[in-house]
Structures are given as structure tokens and as C-alpha cells.
Design a protein around this motif. Structure first.
Motif, short mmCIF file in Angstrom:
data_model
loop_
_atom_site.label_atom_id
_atom_site.label_comp_id
_atom_site.label_asym_id
_atom_site.label_seq_id
_atom_site.Cartn_x
_atom_site.Cartn_y
_atom_site.Cartn_z
N SER A 18 49.84 6.59 -26.76
CA SER A 18 50.52 7.64 -27.30
C SER A 18 49.80 8.22 -28.59
O SER A 18 49.79 9.28 -28.93
N GLY A 19 49.11 7.18 -29.55
CA GLY A 19 48.54 7.56 -30.69
C GLY A 19 47.14 8.08 -30.65
O GLY A 19 46.72 8.56 -31.36
N VAL A 20 46.56 8.05 -29.40
CA VAL A 20 45.30 8.52 -29.34
C VAL A 20 45.15 9.87 -28.31
O VAL A 20 44.03 10.45 -28.07
N LEU A 21 46.22 10.55 -27.95
CA LEU A 21 46.33 11.29 -27.05
C LEU A 21 45.42 12.89 -27.62
O LEU A 21 45.14 13.51 -27.04
N ASN A 22 45.73 12.84 -29.07
CA ASN A 22 45.12 13.86 -29.76
C ASN A 22 44.12 13.47 -30.62
O ASN A 22 43.60 13.98 -31.61
#
Length: 520
Positions: free
Chosen positions: A35-39
Motif C-alpha cells: 500500500s505504501g508504494v502504489l503512488n
């Protein structure tokens, strides 16, 4: 340490019951590692800007591995023991983390996540079994529910590491967090060497003296004649004796009358825990807040981190009071609240949103309605709080305590495998779902919560405060569709009653052998 474990550690029920929860932390680390790398632009560039379907496949590869790992537990836990299976899960996680950290393309990343998934599947199945078999009945729910708290801590810690590393330029911004997640696994695997094996597993393998000593260290300050130690030892012996007369251990046992019902309860609870939509809120919270109109990486990361902090904080009351509140009320109230919040989110999205474009992707967005954006964020927070204080802890506690020992490892592994197969399906399906049916996705999960609530009301009996052996009497009451009729004092026994019952079982087994000898 002559015993093969630390008697000092075994004497503290909270240490011995909670340390293995580091296995649950591995699951949490994985959730926010994605979830922390999706953007994250470096991540998107290296892996060629994965589409919603491709990103879903990357995320889903971990629960796919976990599905396999949870099924492997059934053989490993019975063959090498509960403790050694926990140790093994940690080292498998280390291998998976190395592969992820070193990955140079999607294929290598997916392989690393599958290997890590194997570790999570092993840990998520075996840790509740180990905890339920090694803790006293009065605090069993509290300690097993700490598995869920460890998951929330894993999510939170990994997310903050991701947050800090997001300001690093280049691939180090996500490789560092993926590498650091090895540390808890190494601590778990080495630290478990100081902990005792499950006394139930030892008795089942004819190692009664070791089991009695461990029970004395766990519950009696080393005194083998302590009342609770005698009660536990006699009950376990009696249950093992009874179960051995019913035939060999196999998956066919899961289909026997009385067991099949419990397998259905364990599997359906793990299924409902996924269909509540909680892990979607964890995996894809970036997409949820993006659709609500919250833009900018920094603002999104901060809003997400608040959700993860609430997840950790609101699990604490559940851990403290789960044995007092009981399992049933927590499941029923939790699903009612979560369904309500999801319908509110869907309604606000539907009324104020419209199709828009973000980074070349078609996204349902809310623009120019600040009040609606804030309301959706608040409802998301309340949804997470509702899960954390109710369904989250119970979803691990209940399946670990409802099965007889002869099938416990197999049954819990099947129940946990159900969790992972639904986790896999939803992790893959939700990104395309959000990009096609948008806000209607929330109505689907809201409906699942209300359906789960009805199921809990009619079919799930209370199990709080009983020994694992007393729970047999709970299910002997029947009430398969009127679970509320089973009172909380069913199954309570004194030491004398247990000893007399075991004497009758021993006499029955002896008479049976004599009858067989006479016929021969």
C-alpha cells in the motif's frame, strides 16, 4: 535451559503467549509494503506502471502463497511440532524478503511475494494454534487476539518506514523497507528457541513427563500438583485418549458429524473477515482516499497513517476485554457497524463523484466537495476502528479454540486457507472493480457485512472462558441454528469431575482390549 526452553519465560503467560505473535506481524508488514508504494514513482517506473489488473496480481501473489502455506501447516504442525513450525515460518519469510528486495522485474517480485506468502500462511495458521494450546483458559482469548494486534503493528511500522523512505530518490525508497522487514522474522525464529513446545502436542506424541513439566512451568510456578496444572493435564490426557479411540488422524475426520459443523464455522468466519472489506482498506487505502478527492502524496500518506494508528490503538480494548465481552457480541456488533459505514461511503461517493482521470487512469473522483471528502475519510476511519475492536481479534481466536485436538492443526489450516483464498481473490479483483463499478464496490462489501451479522446471530455459540476440552460440551449441546441458547456456564468442570471421567475412559479402554483378547 536444561528443559530445552527457558522456565523463566514459560512462567510468564503474557510473554509465552504473545511472543509468537511476531508471526502475525509478518502479515501486517506485507500489507503496507504494497500500500505504501502504489503512488511511488520509482516503483511505478521500475515495474513499468502496472495496470489495475497487473497491480492486483502483484498484490494477490502473497495471499496465493499464504493459501499454500496454511495448508502445509496441517502436516508440519503434527509432524515437527507447533514451535518448530513457527521457527520455520520466520526463515522462509527471510528468503522471500531477500527476493523482493533484490527484484528487478515483476516476475521476480511476484516470486518473492509468493515465498513470503508461504511464510505468512504458515505463521497465520500455527501461531493461534500454539497460543491456544499453551495459554490458560482465562486469558486465552486475550493472548490469541494479540495475533491481530501484531498484524496492525506490522502494518503501522512498515507504513511509517515507507513514509520516511518515500523522500529518498530512486529504488532505495522501496527496497530499504522491503529489506528491513526481515528483522522481525529473524527475531521470531531465534527467540522461539527459548519457548516451550505445546503440551498438547507432547501428550499426543506420548511425551507426558515433558508435557506435565511445561504445564507446571506455564500455569503453576513449576508445581506439578497445582490445581490448574492437574486439571489441564488430566483434561488433555482424557481428550487424547478419547480421540484415539475414534480413529487415525486424517482429513476425513473433518467430515465427521460434529466436526463438519465446526469446520464450517471456522472457514466461514475467516471468509467473512475478508468479505468485510477490511484488508481492501489496508491494501488499497491510497485508491480509496484518492477517489474521495484527497490528492498529493504527502497528504495521502498522512491520512493513511492516521488510519493505521487507529487500527493499532482500537485493537487494545478488544485484547483486554475479549474474554469478558465474549466472541458473539463482538462479531455481531462489529459487522453491523462496518456495513453501516461502508454504505455511507458508497452513498457519498455515488452522490458527489464522477468519472475523472488520474495519471492516465480512469478513476471515480470527488472534486470540489470538501465536506464529502472529509466525511468519507472519517467513515473510513470509523470502519477501521469498528473492525479493530471487534471482528479482527475474534477472527483469529475463534477458529483456534473450537476444534478437538486430533483435527485442530488440519482444521485451523483449512480455515486459514479459506482466509487466504478470499484474500487472494479480493486483492486481485478490487482494483479493476474500483476502476469499473467504482462506488458500488462499497455497497457490495456493506451487504457482505450484514449477511455475516445474520450468520453470527444464528450459528456461532459462545466459547469465551472455557478450556479447549470444555468447548467440546458446548458443541455437544446442538443448537446449530439457535446458537444464542447455549449459556456461558456450559462445560464448566471441577478437577474431581475430570479425574473421574478419565478413570471411566481408561476402564472403558481396558475392558475393550480385554474383550478383543477374549475373542482372539
Amino acid at each position: 535451559m536444561a528443559r530445552g526452553y527457558s522456565a523463566f519465560i514459560a512462567s510468564n503467560p503474557y510473554i509465552v503467549g504473545s511472543f509468537a505473535c511476531l508471526g502475525g506481524m509478518l502479515f501486517g508488514l506485507d500489507i503496507s509494503s504494497m500500500s505504501g508504494v502504489l503512488n511511488n514513482n520509482a516503483y511505478l517506473n521500475l515495474y513499468h506502471n502496472p495496470s489495475s489488473n497487473a497491480q492486483g496480481a502483484i498484490v494477490a501473489s502473497m495471499p496465493a502463497g499464504s493459501f499454500v502455506g496454511s495448508l502445509l501447516v496441517s502436516k508440519l504442525a503434527d509432524k515437527i511440532g507447533r514451535r518448530n513450525t513457527v521457527i520455520l515460518s520466520g526463515w522462509v519469510w527471510v528468503v522471500g524478503s531477500i527476493l523482493q528486495c533484490a527484484s528487478i522485474n515483476r516476475g521476480m517480485l511476484v516470486v518473492g511475494r509468493i515465498v513470503s506468502g508461504l511464510a505468512v500462511g504458515l505463521a497465520s495458521s500455527i501461531v493461534p494454534i500454539y497460543q491456544s494450546e499453551i495459554t490458560a483458559p482465562s486469558i486465552r482469548g486475550r493472548l490469541v487476539s494479540m495475533q491481530q494486534w501484531a498484524i496492525t503493528w506490522g502494518i503501522l511500522l512498515q507504513y511509517f518506514v515507507q513514509f520516511g523512505c518515500s523522500y529518498i530518490n530512486g529504488v532505495a525508497s522501496f527496497r530499504i523497507p522491503w529489506g528491513l522487514q526481515m528483522i522481525p522474522a529473524i527475531i521470531l525464529s531465534t527467540g522461539m528457541l527459548l519457548f516451550p513446545e505445546s503440551p498438547r502436542w507432547l501428550i499426543d506424541h506420548d511425551r507426558e513427563e515433558e508435557a506435565l513439566q511445561i504445564l507446571a512451568d506455564l500455569h503453576g510456578g513449576g508445581d506439578k500438583n497445582h490445581e490448574l496444572v492437574v486439571l489441564e493435564f488430566e483434561e488433555i490426557k482424557g481428550q487424547v485418549m478419547f480421540e484415539r479411540t475414534e480413529g487415525a488422524k486424517s482429513y476425513k475426520d473433518l467430515l465427521k458429524p460434529g466436526i463438519l459443523r465446526r469446520v464450517g464455522l471456522g472457514c466461514s468466519l475467516q471468509m467473512w473477515s475478508q468479505l468485510t472489506g477490511m484488508n481492501i482498506m489496508m491494501y488499497y487505502i491510497v485508491y480509496v482516499f484518492q477517489g474521495a478527492g484527497l490528492t498529493g502524496r504527502r497528504g495521502n500518506l498522512i491520512a493513511d497513517s492516521v488510519q493505521y494508528v487507529l487500527n493499532v490503538a482500537l485493537t487494545i480494548p478488544a485484547i483486554i476485554y475479549i474474554d469478558k465481552w465474549g466472541r458473539r457480541p463482538m462479531l455481531i456488533i462489529g459487522t453491523l457497524l462496518m456495513g453501516f459505514w461502508l454504505f455511507l461511503v458508497g452513498g457519498l461517493q455515488g452522490k458527489y463523484g464522477a468519472w475523472g482521470d488520474v495519471g492516465g487512469s480512469r478513476v471515480w473522483l470527488i472534486n470540489g466537495h470538501e465536506a464529502a471528502t472529509k466525511a468519507i475519510i472519517v467513515c473510513s476511519y470509523l470502519f477501521v476502528c469498528s473492525f479493530a475492536i471487534t471482528v479482527g481479534p475474534v477472527s483469529w481466536t475463534y477458529p483456534a479454540e473450537i476444534f478437538p485436538m486430533r483435527v485442530r492443526a488440519k482444521a485451523v489450516s483449512v480455515a486459514t486457507a479459506t482466509n487466504w483464498i478470499f484474500n487472494f481473490a479480493l486483492a486481485w479483483a478490487v482494483p479493476p472493480g474500483l476502476s469499473t463499478i467504482a462506488y458500488k464496490t462499497y455497497f457490495i462489501f456493506g451487504t457482505f457485512n450484514f449477511a455475516a451479522c445474520i450468520h453470527f446471530i444464528f450459528c456461532f455459540p459462545e466459547t469465551a472462558g472455557r478450556t479447549l476440552e470444555e468447548i467440546e460440551d458446548v458443541f455437544a449441546q446442538g443448537h446449530a441454528f439457535t446458537a444464542w441458547k447455549v449459556s456461558r456456564d456450559v462445560g464448566k468442570k471441577t478437577v474431581d469431575e475430570v479425574v473421574h471421567r478419565n478413570e471411566r475412559l481408561e476402564k472403558g479402554a481396558h475392558d475393550s482390549h480385554e474383550h478383543i483378547d477374549e475373542k482372539a
